[in-house]
Motif scaffolding. Structure first.
Motif, PDB file in Angstrom:
ATOM      1  N   ARG A 141       0.845  -1.196   0.000  1.00  0.00           N
ATOM      2  CA  ARG A 141       0.000   0.000   0.000  1.00  0.00           C
ATOM      3  C   ARG A 141       0.877   1.240   0.000  1.00  0.00           C
ATOM      4  N   VAL A 154      -2.241  -3.904   7.869  1.00  0.00           N
ATOM      5  CA  VAL A 154      -2.238  -3.095   6.652  1.00  0.00           C
ATOM      6  C   VAL A 154      -0.865  -3.142   5.982  1.00  0.00           C
ATOM      7  N   ASP A 155       0.167  -3.287   6.773  1.00  0.00           N
ATOM      8  CA  ASP A 155       1.512  -3.391   6.208  1.00  0.00           C
ATOM      9  C   ASP A 155       1.913  -4.839   5.933  1.00  0.00           C
ATOM     10  N   SER A 156       0.904  -5.675   5.694  1.00  0.00           N
ATOM     11  CA  SER A 156       1.073  -7.002   5.096  1.00  0.00           C
ATOM     12  C   SER A 156       1.863  -7.991   5.939  1.00  0.00           C
ATOM     13  N   ASN A 198      -0.393   3.921   5.130  1.00  0.00           N
ATOM     14  CA  ASN A 198      -1.068   3.144   6.168  1.00  0.00           C
ATOM     15  C   ASN A 198      -1.673   4.138   7.159  1.00  0.00           C
ATOM     16  N   GLU A 231      -1.785  -1.589  12.250  1.00  0.00           N
ATOM     17  CA  GLU A 231      -0.605  -1.176  11.480  1.00  0.00           C
ATOM     18  C   GLU A 231       0.054  -2.391  10.836  1.00  0.00           C
TER      19      GLU A 231
END
Length: 259
Positions: A5, A136-138, A8, A133
């Protein structure tokens, strides 16, 4: 490769800054990693979450460097918020160094699982913020570091600065600190932090991936005394570039507890 992304909304990016000569602080407000420079050559200490690759790319552009200038990554311990994007560099043939006791788990996807400390307190807003966090940051799809290269206690690594590794039991089986002798700075990872990334609170703290080992983390700080004159560069919280910062932090360290 997982698509990253562009941003974030659960993370506050740090503004990159040179905390001591040739050492840059990168990452988010919750999770630090460092770029150690020598000419154009870059060695990273830790690699954040997988999505934190965006912060590295922004810094490389800011300083006129390229991804190809990253010559090595040294990991303080084998947890997801430190291994992060290291797997991508491993695939490119960049050496990723991990203490021998954390190599096995670093080569797997088991590191994606949240530690017991956060699973037991998942209902707390602070814990949810860190999980958001990470997600969303995989973190749940970040690649393993299949070619992780082991190092041992007291080894001097063949990277800029000739970092000296010191094994410090407690936080993880292969938990380490890394000393840069010529700069006298100590990368403490999660051995000694200045902020609890899970539940907040400022000041020097320690904790383990499992609460049963918290007391060991605190007692193991005695192993940092030989580096007491060093500046303190933790993986969570603000760095302290002052001489003797490590000794001061050891004297005031406490076991972190959920608030």
């Amino acid at each position: 490769m997982t698509r990253l992304r562009a941003a974030n909304r659960f993370a506050a990016p740090r503004t990159p800054r040179e905390v001591v000569d040739g050492v840059w602080l990168l990452g988010s407000a919750r999770v630090n990693f460092y770029a150690l420079t020598e000419g154009r050559s870059v060695t990273l200490v830790d690699a954040g979450f997988y999505g934190h690759l965006r912060y590295l790319n922004e810094w490389l552009e800011l300083t006129g460097r390229r991804v190809g200038d990253v010559d090595a990554i040294v990991i303080t311990h084998g947890h997801a918020d430190h291994l992060g994007f290291a797997g991508d560099f491993d695939r490119r043939g960049v050496p990723v160094y991990v203490h021998e006791d954390d190599v096995a788990i670093s080569r797997t996807t088991r590191v994606r699982r949240p530690p017991a400390r956060i699973r037991n307190q998942m209902w707390r807003p602070a814990a949810l913020g860190l999980l958001a966090e990470a997600a969303v940051d995989s973190v749940f799809s970040q690649p393993p570091v299949s070619g992780a290269r082991p190092f041992t206690d007291d080894e001097r690594l063949d990277v800029p600065g000739r970092l000296r590794a010191a094994h410090v039991p407690g936080h993880s089986p292969g938990n380490c600190v890394l000393h840069h002798p010529s700069l006298d700075v100590l990368f403490t990872g999660d051995t000694l932090m200045t902020r609890d990334p899970m539940f907040g609170g400022e000041g020097p703290v320690v904790f383990s991936e499992h609460p049963a080992h918290d007391a060991l983390c605190l007692s193991s700080l005695r192993l940092l005394r030989p580096f007491g004159s060093a500046a303190l560069l933790p993986a969570h919280g603000e760095p302290d570039p002052a001489s003797g910062a490590v000794d001061v932090a050891i004297d005031h360290a406490r076991i972190a507890h959920a608030r």
